[in-house]
Design a protein around this motif. Structure first.
Motif, mmCIF file in Angstrom:
data_model
loop_
_atom_site.group_PDB
_atom_site.id
_atom_site.type_symbol
_atom_site.label_atom_id
_atom_site.label_comp_id
_atom_site.label_asym_id
_atom_site.label_seq_id
_atom_site.Cartn_x
_atom_site.Cartn_y
_atom_site.Cartn_z
ATOM 1 N N THR A 1 45.562 36.172 43.044
ATOM 2 C CA THR A 1 44.578 35.147 42.719
ATOM 3 C C THR A 1 44.151 35.294 41.256
ATOM 4 O O THR A 1 44.447 36.300 40.595
ATOM 5 C CB THR A 1 43.340 35.281 43.606
ATOM 6 O OG1 THR A 1 42.689 36.538 43.304
ATOM 7 C CG2 THR A 1 43.715 35.236 45.079
ATOM 8 N N ASN B 1 37.585 37.540 33.302
ATOM 9 C CA ASN B 1 37.036 36.234 33.670
ATOM 10 C C ASN B 1 38.162 35.376 34.245
ATOM 11 O O ASN B 1 39.140 35.082 33.547
ATOM 12 C CB ASN B 1 36.437 35.557 32.433
ATOM 13 C CG ASN B 1 35.716 34.263 32.772
ATOM 14 O OD1 ASN B 1 35.935 33.664 33.830
ATOM 15 N ND2 ASN B 1 34.847 33.832 31.884
ATOM 16 N N PRO B 2 38.064 34.979 35.516
ATOM 17 C CA PRO B 2 39.138 34.171 36.107
ATOM 18 C C PRO B 2 39.351 32.833 35.409
ATOM 19 O O PRO B 2 40.437 32.268 35.467
ATOM 20 C CB PRO B 2 38.676 33.979 37.558
ATOM 21 C CG PRO B 2 37.214 34.267 37.560
ATOM 22 C CD PRO B 2 37.001 35.281 36.486
ATOM 23 N N ASP C 1 41.154 35.840 40.231
ATOM 24 C CA ASP C 1 40.242 36.984 40.159
ATOM 25 C C ASP C 1 41.018 38.296 40.087
ATOM 26 O O ASP C 1 40.649 39.202 39.329
ATOM 27 C CB ASP C 1 39.306 36.994 41.376
ATOM 28 C CG ASP C 1 38.292 35.859 41.337
ATOM 29 O OD1 ASP C 1 37.439 35.887 40.445
ATOM 30 O OD2 ASP C 1 38.387 34.949 42.176
ATOM 31 N N GLN C 2 42.074 38.411 40.901
ATOM 32 C CA GLN C 2 42.869 39.639 40.882
ATOM 33 C C GLN C 2 43.581 39.819 39.549
ATOM 34 O O GLN C 2 43.615 40.928 38.997
ATOM 35 C CB GLN C 2 43.880 39.617 42.033
ATOM 36 C CG GLN C 2 43.245 39.744 43.406
ATOM 37 C CD GLN C 2 44.232 39.483 44.530
ATOM 38 O OE1 GLN C 2 45.126 38.639 44.404
ATOM 39 N NE2 GLN C 2 44.085 40.209 45.632
#
Length: 525
Positions: free
Chosen positions: A350, A364-365, A352-353
């Motif tokens: 993802t 920061n995604p 986020d990952q």
């Protein structure tokens, strides 16, 4: 200023001359491993770390090779930035000359193609070999605005003693990259440089604005080309008689489709045309037309879900590259880091990952999604979302080396291992994989004791000063081997150096005494 306080760009820009002594103290302390009176800017400390890892001597600049003037003229004539040279000169040169600075334009490899400004300032630049034809990158001359802008892919200003090389401490420079609006590839860097005593606080803002103006100028020219391509080739699209089709730019950017909205974005198309992959995973055929391509679905016969090949070459000091659809494409460091993660996690990650892997706790995604959008524009249907993953049969050199290690095929490991994984990357997960892979290769080579593998290891940057590996190689190499003399000389030099460092450490410990409490040392991360 408190020892734990970080220097800021605003402080230094408004009084560079006043901050020069403090910058000198900070540099000396950090590079010596002592406690610094202030914390350097992160963009500077990260660059210093890259320079240290590259083995550059901060107080002795090597002699630099130059591209000959004839070749410089040939590169200029064919370079895309020649189109915006008049714009950049009209925007920056007057300001540069008034502040006793020079305006410099490089290509994406850091070759200085144009340098304009007053003769006296250019003579000053000559003293540290900053001239047309030189390669001005971090790995050749240390921290500087041009090289650091190339390394991070963004604008940067370097002040006086923030330069890694002591010979450049009279200098301040501001640089910004210029990207191709067609492909988002880095075209080069525009820079304004000169004595730090005459720098204007707004120089960095002006240089960044000029780079954006240049990109906008290139974008307008691109749009004019797009319109011409559509006008010339719409008859080809009309002849499909209602069947799906699209007109593409030379880089695979979708310009027109029938029916409207059939596909969008960018496709990975071979340079000469041929098979390519649609965003749906279906196969298509790209036919060359004047100025671009006509794409239509392939004839039935190949099953849906066909996975194309994607080859990643990320080991060693060369630029990271991806090969797909018959074309080799250079990648930015950030795109290479993203692809490293996706190759290591084939089930996907993802945003986020990915942010955590590449940026750590500060990740920061939103930044990751923006980079992934650019990467998907480059690779087309090879990158899927939710989660992000590669829709291709991936052959990555670092994954291959790991597999060969697991299978105990050390000789083949050394044939495939060309050096460290993305050595310029500071992304936490990439750094961890690089260190683990390098340590595993080293241990396997030393334990196996094969002379050919050991010799190869000690020829690489990672193993050239590996005393244990040299000792193991000398114990396995025949006495009559002509290479022994040079290897013994290197072994003896490293042994003497190790013993000298051990004596210094013992002396420091003895001087500190049993009750002394060592001061807190702030080091580069």
């Amino acid at each position: 200023m408190d020892a734990g306080q970080q220097l800021s760009t605003t402080q230094i820009a408004t009084d560079t001359a006043g901050f020069a002594p403090l910058l000198a103290e900070v540099r000396h302390a950090v590079l010596s491993g002592d406690r610094a009176p202030a914390v350097p800017r992160s963009v500077v400390s990260e660059s210093w770390l890259r320079c240290l890892r590259a083995g550059l001597d901060p107080d002795r600049q090597q002699s630099l090779s130059l591209v000959d003037p004839k070749t410089v003229l040939e590169i200029r004539a064919a370079h895309p930035l020649a189109q915006v040279l008049p714009l950049l000169r009209s925007t920056l040169l007057c300001v540069a000359e008034e502040s006793l600075h020079v305006m410099v334009i490089t290509d994406a490899e850091g070759h200085v193609l144009w340098m304009d400004g007053q003769r006296e300032v250019r003579k000053l630049a000559d003293r540290f070999q900053f001239v047309e034809g030189v390669t001005w990158t971090e790995d050749t001359v240390g921290t500087n605005a041009i090289g650091t802008a190339l390394a991070i892919g963004g604008p940067v200003q370097i002040y006086a003693h923030e330069h890694y090389a002591s010979g450049q401490h009279v200098w301040t420079c501001a640089a910004a990259p210029i990207r191709d609006p067609e492909t988002d590839a880095l075209l080069g860097v525009v820079d304004v440089s000169g004595p730090f005593q005459t720098i204007h606080p707004a120089t960095s803002t002006l240089v960044t604005g000029a780079a954006r103006l240049a990109e906008e100028h290139l974008r307008i020219r691109m749009l004019a080309r797009d319109e011409g391509l559509r006008r010339r080739n719409m008859p080809h699209l009309d002849r499909l008689g209602g069947a799906p089709g699209a007109l593409l730019s030379p880089s695979g950017r979708v310009l027109a489709t029938s029916p409207a909205g059939w596909i969008d974005g960018r496709l990975a198309v071979p340079e000469e045309g041929g098979e390519c992959l649609l965003p749906t995973g279906d196969l298509a055929v790209a036919e060359p037309v004047p100025g671009g391509f006509l794409v239509r679905p392939a004839e039935p016969g190949r099953p849906r879900g066909y996975r194309p090949a994607l080859t990643l070459a990320f080991l060693g000091d060369g630029p990271p590259t991806a090969v797909f659809a018959g074309r080799s494409r250079p990648l930015t460091l950030r795109h290479a880091e993203l692809l490293t993660m996706l190759a290591l996690y084939p089930r996907g990650l993802t945003a986020d990952q990915l942010a955590a892997h590449l940026y750590g706790d500060a990740g920061n995604p939103v930044t990751v999604r923006a980079e992934m959008h650019r990467l998907r524009g480059l690779l087309g249907g090879l990158v899927e979302a939710k989660p992000y993953r590669l829709a291709a049969d991936v052959e990555a050199d670092f994954v291959t080396v790991r597999r060969l290690l697991d299978e105990g095929r050390v000789t083949e490991v050394m044939a495939a291992y060309r050096g460290a994984l993305l050595p310029m990357s500071d992304a936490p997960a990439v750094r961890a994989e690089r260190e683990e892979l390098t340590a595993a290769v080293r241990r396997a080579v030393i334990d196996r004791g094969d002379p050919a593998a050991l010799l190869r290891w000690t020829e690489l940057k990672d193993g050239r000063e590996d005393l244990e590996a040299l000792s193991r190689l000398l114990s396995r190499l025949p006495q009559a081997d002509p290479r022994r003399a040079a290897l013994i000389a290197r072994h003896d030099r490293l042994s003497a150096q190790a013993e000298h460092e051990a004596r210094l450490l013992r002396l420091r410990r003895a001087q500190a005494g049993p009750r002394a409490v060592p001061p807190r040392v702030r080091r580069l991360p």
